[in-house]
Design a protein around this motif. Structure first.
Motif, PDB file in Angstrom:
ATOM      1  N   ASN A 281     -27.758 -33.545 -66.759  1.00  0.00           N
ATOM      2  CA  ASN A 281     -28.227 -34.908 -66.487  1.00  0.00           C
ATOM      3  C   ASN A 281     -27.583 -35.441 -65.212  1.00  0.00           C
ATOM      4  OD1 ASN A 281     -25.930 -37.027 -67.259  1.00  0.00           O
ATOM      5  ND2 ASN A 281     -25.845 -35.329 -68.727  1.00  0.00           N
ATOM      6  N   PHE A 282     -28.331 -36.242 -64.493  1.00  0.00           N
ATOM      7  CA  PHE A 282     -27.929 -36.678 -63.157  1.00  0.00           C
ATOM      8  C   PHE A 282     -26.692 -37.569 -63.197  1.00  0.00           C
ATOM      9  CE2 PHE A 282     -28.073 -39.540 -59.511  1.00  0.00           C
ATOM     10  CZ  PHE A 282     -28.143 -38.640 -58.477  1.00  0.00           C
ATOM     11  N   GLY A 283     -26.596 -38.454 -64.177  1.00  0.00           N
ATOM     12  CA  GLY A 283     -25.470 -39.375 -64.243  1.00  0.00           C
ATOM     13  C   GLY A 283     -24.139 -38.644 -64.320  1.00  0.00           C
ATOM     14  N   THR A 284     -24.078 -37.620 -65.152  1.00  0.00           N
ATOM     15  CA  THR A 284     -22.844 -36.845 -65.280  1.00  0.00           C
ATOM     16  C   THR A 284     -22.549 -36.090 -63.991  1.00  0.00           C
ATOM     17  OG1 THR A 284     -23.223 -36.577 -67.645  1.00  0.00           O
ATOM     18  CG2 THR A 284     -21.655 -35.080 -66.617  1.00  0.00           C
ATOM     19  N   ARG A 285     -23.579 -35.530 -63.377  1.00  0.00           N
ATOM     20  CA  ARG A 285     -23.374 -34.801 -62.125  1.00  0.00           C
ATOM     21  C   ARG A 285     -22.802 -35.715 -61.043  1.00  0.00           C
ATOM     22  NH1 ARG A 285     -29.308 -32.076 -62.439  1.00  0.00           N
ATOM     23  NH2 ARG A 285     -28.832 -30.445 -63.973  1.00  0.00           N
ATOM     24  N   GLU A 286     -23.318 -36.937 -60.960  1.00  0.00           N
ATOM     25  CA  GLU A 286     -22.810 -37.896 -59.983  1.00  0.00           C
ATOM     26  C   GLU A 286     -21.343 -38.230 -60.253  1.00  0.00           C
ATOM     27  OE1 GLU A 286     -24.710 -40.642 -57.270  1.00  0.00           O
ATOM     28  OE2 GLU A 286     -24.039 -38.584 -56.962  1.00  0.00           O
ATOM     29  N   ALA A 287     -21.016 -38.428 -61.528  1.00  0.00           N
ATOM     30  CA  ALA A 287     -19.639 -38.771 -61.891  1.00  0.00           C
ATOM     31  C   ALA A 287     -18.686 -37.618 -61.599  1.00  0.00           C
ATOM     32  CB  ALA A 287     -19.574 -39.160 -63.365  1.00  0.00           C
ATOM     33  N   VAL A 288     -19.091 -36.399 -61.918  1.00  0.00           N
ATOM     34  CA  VAL A 288     -18.265 -35.221 -61.645  1.00  0.00           C
ATOM     35  C   VAL A 288     -18.069 -35.066 -60.142  1.00  0.00           C
ATOM     36  CG1 VAL A 288     -18.191 -32.699 -61.760  1.00  0.00           C
ATOM     37  CG2 VAL A 288     -18.879 -34.018 -63.775  1.00  0.00           C
ATOM     38  N   ASN A 289     -19.133 -35.254 -59.370  1.00  0.00           N
ATOM     39  CA  ASN A 289     -19.033 -35.142 -57.913  1.00  0.00           C
ATOM     40  C   ASN A 289     -18.052 -36.164 -57.351  1.00  0.00           C
ATOM     41  OD1 ASN A 289     -20.102 -34.393 -55.109  1.00  0.00           O
ATOM     42  ND2 ASN A 289     -20.615 -36.572 -55.210  1.00  0.00           N
ATOM     43  N   ALA A 290     -18.156 -37.412 -57.807  1.00  0.00           N
ATOM     44  CA  ALA A 290     -17.268 -38.459 -57.300  1.00  0.00           C
ATOM     45  C   ALA A 290     -15.817 -38.139 -57.626  1.00  0.00           C
ATOM     46  CB  ALA A 290     -17.661 -39.811 -57.897  1.00  0.00           C
ATOM     47  N   ALA A 291     -15.554 -37.616 -58.814  1.00  0.00           N
ATOM     48  CA  ALA A 291     -14.188 -37.264 -59.205  1.00  0.00           C
ATOM     49  C   ALA A 291     -13.660 -36.116 -58.348  1.00  0.00           C
ATOM     50  CB  ALA A 291     -14.148 -36.898 -60.680  1.00  0.00           C
ATOM     51  N   CYS A 292     -14.519 -35.140 -58.049  1.00  0.00           N
ATOM     52  CA  CYS A 292     -14.098 -34.006 -57.219  1.00  0.00           C
ATOM     53  C   CYS A 292     -13.816 -34.443 -55.787  1.00  0.00           C
ATOM     54  CB  CYS A 292     -15.164 -32.913 -57.237  1.00  0.00           C
ATOM     55  SG  CYS A 292     -15.260 -31.996 -58.798  1.00  0.00           S
ATOM     56  N   VAL A 293     -14.638 -35.323 -55.243  1.00  0.00           N
ATOM     57  CA  VAL A 293     -14.409 -35.823 -53.888  1.00  0.00           C
ATOM     58  C   VAL A 293     -13.090 -36.583 -53.838  1.00  0.00           C
ATOM     59  CG1 VAL A 293     -15.220 -37.456 -52.140  1.00  0.00           C
ATOM     60  CG2 VAL A 293     -16.846 -35.900 -53.236  1.00  0.00           C
ATOM     61  N   ALA A 294     -12.856 -37.451 -54.826  1.00  0.00           N
ATOM     62  CA  ALA A 294     -11.636 -38.256 -54.849  1.00  0.00           C
ATOM     63  C   ALA A 294     -10.387 -37.388 -54.954  1.00  0.00           C
ATOM     64  CB  ALA A 294     -11.693 -39.249 -56.005  1.00  0.00           C
ATOM     65  N   ALA A 295     -10.485 -36.295 -55.725  1.00  0.00           N
ATOM     66  CA  ALA A 295      -9.329 -35.421 -55.941  1.00  0.00           C
ATOM     67  C   ALA A 295      -9.237 -34.295 -54.920  1.00  0.00           C
ATOM     68  CB  ALA A 295      -9.385 -34.828 -57.347  1.00  0.00           C
ATOM     69  N   GLY A 296     -10.273 -34.137 -54.095  1.00  0.00           N
ATOM     70  CA  GLY A 296     -10.275 -33.052 -53.114  1.00  0.00           C
ATOM     71  C   GLY A 296     -10.405 -31.681 -53.747  1.00  0.00           C
ATOM     72  N   LYS A 297     -11.191 -31.577 -54.819  1.00  0.00           N
ATOM     73  CA  LYS A 297     -11.359 -30.315 -55.539  1.00  0.00           C
ATOM     74  C   LYS A 297     -12.775 -29.759 -55.331  1.00  0.00           C
ATOM     75  CE  LYS A 297      -7.241 -30.683 -57.215  1.00  0.00           C
ATOM     76  NZ  LYS A 297      -6.906 -30.828 -58.636  1.00  0.00           N
ATOM     77  N   PRO A 298     -12.903 -28.457 -55.083  1.00  0.00           N
ATOM     78  CA  PRO A 298     -14.235 -27.867 -54.894  1.00  0.00           C
ATOM     79  C   PRO A 298     -15.056 -27.932 -56.170  1.00  0.00           C
ATOM     80  CG  PRO A 298     -12.545 -26.165 -54.969  1.00  0.00           C
ATOM     81  CD  PRO A 298     -11.827 -27.472 -54.924  1.00  0.00           C
ATOM     82  N   LEU A 299     -16.368 -28.101 -55.986  1.00  0.00           N
ATOM     83  CA  LEU A 299     -17.312 -28.243 -57.084  1.00  0.00           C
ATOM     84  C   LEU A 299     -18.412 -27.204 -56.933  1.00  0.00           C
ATOM     85  CD1 LEU A 299     -18.686 -29.782 -59.468  1.00  0.00           C
ATOM     86  CD2 LEU A 299     -19.660 -31.327 -57.741  1.00  0.00           C
ATOM     87  N   VAL A 300     -18.606 -26.395 -57.971  1.00  0.00           N
ATOM     88  CA  VAL A 300     -19.708 -25.431 -58.009  1.00  0.00           C
ATOM     89  C   VAL A 300     -20.782 -26.025 -58.906  1.00  0.00           C
ATOM     90  CG1 VAL A 300     -20.416 -23.081 -58.544  1.00  0.00           C
ATOM     91  CG2 VAL A 300     -18.095 -23.522 -57.718  1.00  0.00           C
ATOM     92  N   SER A 301     -21.931 -26.329 -58.310  1.00  0.00           N
ATOM     93  CA  SER A 301     -22.979 -27.053 -59.010  1.00  0.00           C
ATOM     94  C   SER A 301     -24.206 -26.178 -59.228  1.00  0.00           C
ATOM     95  CB  SER A 301     -23.375 -28.303 -58.198  1.00  0.00           C
ATOM     96  OG  SER A 301     -24.436 -29.001 -58.814  1.00  0.00           O
ATOM     97  N   GLY A 302     -24.689 -26.135 -60.456  1.00  0.00           N
ATOM     98  CA  GLY A 302     -25.894 -25.378 -60.772  1.00  0.00           C
ATOM     99  C   GLY A 302     -26.849 -26.223 -61.594  1.00  0.00           C
ATOM    100  N   ALA A 303     -28.123 -25.894 -61.517  1.00  0.00           N
ATOM    101  CA  ALA A 303     -29.135 -26.598 -62.301  1.00  0.00           C
ATOM    102  C   ALA A 303     -30.302 -25.656 -62.552  1.00  0.00           C
ATOM    103  CB  ALA A 303     -29.617 -27.857 -61.565  1.00  0.00           C
ATOM    104  N   ALA A 304     -30.951 -25.823 -63.701  1.00  0.00           N
ATOM    105  CA  ALA A 304     -32.125 -25.012 -64.027  1.00  0.00           C
ATOM    106  C   ALA A 304     -32.995 -25.773 -65.000  1.00  0.00           C
ATOM    107  CB  ALA A 304     -31.704 -23.673 -64.633  1.00  0.00           C
ATOM    108  N   ILE A 305     -34.284 -25.781 -64.741  1.00  0.00           N
ATOM    109  CA  ILE A 305     -35.244 -26.409 -65.631  1.00  0.00           C
ATOM    110  C   ILE A 305     -36.594 -25.737 -65.424  1.00  0.00           C
ATOM    111  CG2 ILE A 305     -35.995 -28.224 -64.028  1.00  0.00           C
ATOM    112  CD1 ILE A 305     -35.889 -30.148 -66.482  1.00  0.00           C
ATOM    113  N   ARG A 306     -37.370 -25.678 -66.496  1.00  0.00           N
ATOM    114  CA  ARG A 306     -38.648 -24.976 -66.481  1.00  0.00           C
ATOM    115  C   ARG A 306     -38.449 -23.547 -65.951  1.00  0.00           C
ATOM    116  NH1 ARG A 306     -40.393 -30.103 -64.186  1.00  0.00           N
ATOM    117  NH2 ARG A 306     -41.472 -31.350 -65.765  1.00  0.00           N
ATOM    118  N   LEU A 307     -38.954 -23.272 -64.741  1.00  0.00           N
ATOM    119  CA  LEU A 307     -38.826 -21.953 -64.132  1.00  0.00           C
ATOM    120  C   LEU A 307     -38.219 -22.049 -62.725  1.00  0.00           C
ATOM    121  CD1 LEU A 307     -42.281 -20.710 -65.371  1.00  0.00           C
ATOM    122  CD2 LEU A 307     -40.128 -19.569 -65.913  1.00  0.00           C
ATOM    123  N   GLU A 308     -37.383 -23.083 -62.525  1.00  0.00           N
ATOM    124  CA  GLU A 308     -36.784 -23.311 -61.214  1.00  0.00           C
ATOM    125  C   GLU A 308     -35.284 -23.559 -61.361  1.00  0.00           C
ATOM    126  OE1 GLU A 308     -38.889 -26.670 -59.737  1.00  0.00           O
ATOM    127  OE2 GLU A 308     -40.711 -25.539 -59.286  1.00  0.00           O
TER     128      GLU A 308
END
Length: 251
Positions: free
Chosen positions: A129-156
């Motif tokens: 869900n987008f809300g959690t992804r945004e929150a995780v991203n903001a926390a990683c930026v603030a802490a200076g930690k790398p973020l590996v992001s993946g997503a999958a839905i339907r056939l994409e």
């Protein structure tokens, strides 16, 4: 140092000159936070545990449902009704007892998410869900930690790495902006199991590259997966200097 048992367990990847004993030691000393233990988090957690990442923090507040089992391979039929964290911990401990597992079973708010990110070296966003992804991203930026992001839905599927330690790296918000709260989840739109497995495996690979220090992580690149046509496409992604999340960090 690595024990004789560890040298044997990890021998096939230690043979790779890009990893070697030094890289394996870096993995042993590393700590990673996996947010979400569903379709993406399943292969991520299994492969990071198998590879010998020393400490895995497992975050999910959901329970295992029968409909999960088509794609969430860290769980099985006996796990239905059980906490996803507890289910995954049992499977991962059996796979590799050398890895320390840290459960995070409560929903993460802004403060607890910031604290969870601060204690690790790298974060993997395996949510849907987008809300959690945004929150995780903001926390990683603030802490200076790398973020590996993946997503999958339907056939994409999609995959990228955001590393605020690098001046040239965009963040998740640079790429997606505020997104849309109307975005569908897998439970609403459907997804084919091997696709989330594929994206999750690629997330695990990117995490190993970052933690062990080899290869070229997908920073500034977005991988698009078309499962229907078995095609992959890569797009270049630039940092937005005016980004409201990471712009001030690079100012």
């Amino acid at each position: 140092m690595l024990s004789d048992q560890e040298l044997l367990r990890y021998s096939r990847q230690i043979l790779l000159p890009q990893i070697d004993v030094d890289g394996q030691l870096r993995l042993k000393q590393a700590r990673a936070l996996i947010v979400g233990l569903g379709g993406l988090g399943s292969p991520v957690s299994l492969y990071l545990a198998a590879a010998g990442v020393g400490e895995l923090h497992l975050a999910d507040f959901d329970t295992v449902d029968m409909t999960n089992l088509q794609r969430q391979i860290v769980h099985d039929s006996s796990s239905v009704g059980q906490s996803k964290v507890d289910s995954a911990m049992g499977r991962l401990a059996a796979l590799n007892p050398e890895v320390r597992l840290v459960p995070v079973t409560r929903a993460l708010d802004e403060d607890s998410l910031a604290a969870a990110v601060a204690t690790v070296d790298l974060v993997l966003d395996c949510t849907d869900n987008f809300g959690t992804r945004e929150a995780v991203n903001a926390a990683c930026v603030a802490a200076g930690k790398p973020l590996v992001s993946g997503a999958a839905i339907r056939l994409e599927g999609q995959l990228s790495v955001f590393d605020p330690r690098r001046d040239d790296s965009p963040c998740y918000h640079c790429l997606y902006g505020h997104g849309s709260e109307a975005e569908l989840t897998c439970s609403e739109a459907g997804v084919v199991g091997p696709l989330v497995g594929l994206v999750g495996c690629l997330q695990a690979l990117e995490a190993l590259k970052l933690l062990a220090g080899f290869g070229e992580p997908m920073v500034g690149r977005l991988l698009l997966v078309d499962a229907l046509g078995s095609r992959f496409r890569e797009l270049r992604v630039k940092r937005d200097p005016a980004c409201e999340v990471c712009g001030a960090r690079h100012a």
